[in-house]
Design an enzyme around this catalytic site. Structure first.
Site, short mmCIF file in Angstrom:
data_model
loop_
_atom_site.label_atom_id
_atom_site.label_comp_id
_atom_site.label_asym_id
_atom_site.label_seq_id
_atom_site.Cartn_x
_atom_site.Cartn_y
_atom_site.Cartn_z
N ASP A 68 -12.99 11.78 15.91
CA ASP A 68 -11.88 12.08 15.02
C ASP A 68 -10.80 12.69 15.89
O ASP A 68 -11.05 13.63 16.64
CB ASP A 68 -12.26 13.02 13.87
CG ASP A 68 -11.21 12.93 12.78
OD1 ASP A 68 -11.11 11.86 12.14
OD2 ASP A 68 -10.44 13.89 12.60
N HIS B 243 -7.54 12.64 25.88
CA HIS B 243 -8.31 13.56 25.03
C HIS B 243 -9.70 12.99 24.75
O HIS B 243 -10.70 13.68 24.80
CB HIS B 243 -7.54 13.77 23.72
CG HIS B 243 -7.07 12.50 23.07
ND1 HIS B 243 -6.34 11.55 23.76
CD2 HIS B 243 -7.26 11.97 21.83
CE1 HIS B 243 -6.08 10.53 22.96
NE2 HIS B 243 -6.64 10.75 21.79
N ARG B 244 -9.75 11.67 24.47
CA ARG B 244 -11.04 11.05 24.11
C ARG B 244 -11.96 11.00 25.33
O ARG B 244 -13.16 11.26 25.22
CB ARG B 244 -10.77 9.62 23.58
CG ARG B 244 -11.99 8.93 23.01
CD ARG B 244 -11.60 7.72 22.17
NE ARG B 244 -10.73 8.11 21.08
CZ ARG B 244 -9.41 7.90 21.07
NH1 ARG B 244 -8.81 7.28 22.05
NH2 ARG B 244 -8.69 8.32 20.04
P1 IMP Z 1 -8.77 9.01 12.96
O1 IMP Z 1 -9.23 7.60 12.90
O2 IMP Z 1 -8.77 9.72 11.65
O3 IMP Z 1 -9.47 9.77 14.04
O4 IMP Z 1 -7.23 8.92 13.30
C1 IMP Z 1 -6.72 9.08 14.57
C2 IMP Z 1 -5.21 8.90 14.51
O5 IMP Z 1 -4.68 9.31 15.76
C3 IMP Z 1 -4.80 7.44 14.34
O6 IMP Z 1 -3.52 7.37 13.75
C4 IMP Z 1 -4.71 6.95 15.77
O7 IMP Z 1 -3.81 5.89 15.93
C5 IMP Z 1 -4.19 8.20 16.47
N1 IMP Z 1 -4.78 8.26 17.82
C6 IMP Z 1 -5.97 8.80 18.18
N2 IMP Z 1 -6.18 8.64 19.48
C7 IMP Z 1 -5.11 7.99 19.94
C8 IMP Z 1 -4.77 7.53 21.24
O8 IMP Z 1 -5.51 7.65 22.21
N3 IMP Z 1 -3.57 6.90 21.33
C9 IMP Z 1 -2.73 6.74 20.27
N4 IMP Z 1 -3.02 7.12 19.03
C10 IMP Z 1 -4.20 7.75 18.88
#
Ligand code: IMP
Length: 203
Positions: A69, A178-179
């Protein structure tokens, strides 16, 4: 070890399978199991939402499940959109519409500091849980730059590499994101867990 991914985001899938493969983890996609589990993200923290997703997928598959997340925290917006990054601007917007909205929210703003945050959660059928987190500091660009990646990549600028995420190669992004940091921290926890449980993981 096979671990099911609790995400349908193709950008995350690609990054996580590359990084986890190096740890000896074979990432199984829900589509490989003929499943598509949607989990409502009702948590108020990244960790809560990561756990909700991994727990739901573990219950449905009875296999270890891993989730990410993540989200973007912008200093000038008091940390928003944070856990609401995926829903910023409401339902039904494209990635491009969302990051354009964020750029408009920062019009005239000189403080562009921002932080991408990731929480990884892995839940085992025994109920055991591993979590780890990672942060990447950067700034919000004044306009989108770069073609690669997904989500907010074109507007997230990393001063250290003088590039947005969307201008980086996969290797560059996976060396600082971050990931990637959260997965590296997860790796230490996972190795410890495997040692304690006497689980052999091939690399
Ligand atoms: P989740 O699926 O609820 O974790 O949402 C993550 C949100 O952050 C989504 O809108 C993704 O596009 C954005 N996001 C997360 N990691 C990245 C990244 O590495 N690059 C660009 N957007 C990210």
């Amino acid at each position: 070890m096979k671990i099911v991914l609790a995400s349908h985001n193709p950008g995350k899938m690609k990054e996580m399978s590359t990084i986890l493969a190096a740890f000896g983890v074979e990432l199984v996609l829900q589509s490989d199991l003929g499943m598509h589990i949607e989990v409502e993200e009702t948590g108020t923290t990244f960790r809560e939402n990561a756990l909700l997703k991994a727990q739901a997928v573990m219950k449905a598959t009875q296999m270890p499940a891993i989730s990410d997340d993540s989200g973007l925290m912008v200093d000038a917006l008091n940390g928003a959109p944070g856990v609401y990054t995926a829903r910023y601007g409401g339902e039904g917007l494209s990635d491009t519409e969302r990051y354009r909205l964020l750029l408009s929210a920062l019009t005239g703003q000189t403080n562009r500091a921002a932080h991408f945050y990731s929480c990884i959660a892995c839940v085992f059928p025994t109920g055991e849980v591993l979590t780890a987190q990672g942060v990447c500091d950067g700034t919000i660009a004044f306009a989108p730059i770069g073609e690669d990646g997904f989500g907010y990549d074109p507007i997230f600028f990393v001063p250290k590499l003088r590039k947005t995420f969307a201008q980086m190669t996969a290797e560059e992004k996976n060396s600082i994101s971050h990931r990637a940091k959260a997965l590296a921290a997860f790796h230490s926890e996972f190795e410890k867990y495997c040692r304690e449980k006497n689980i052999h993981v091939d690399k």
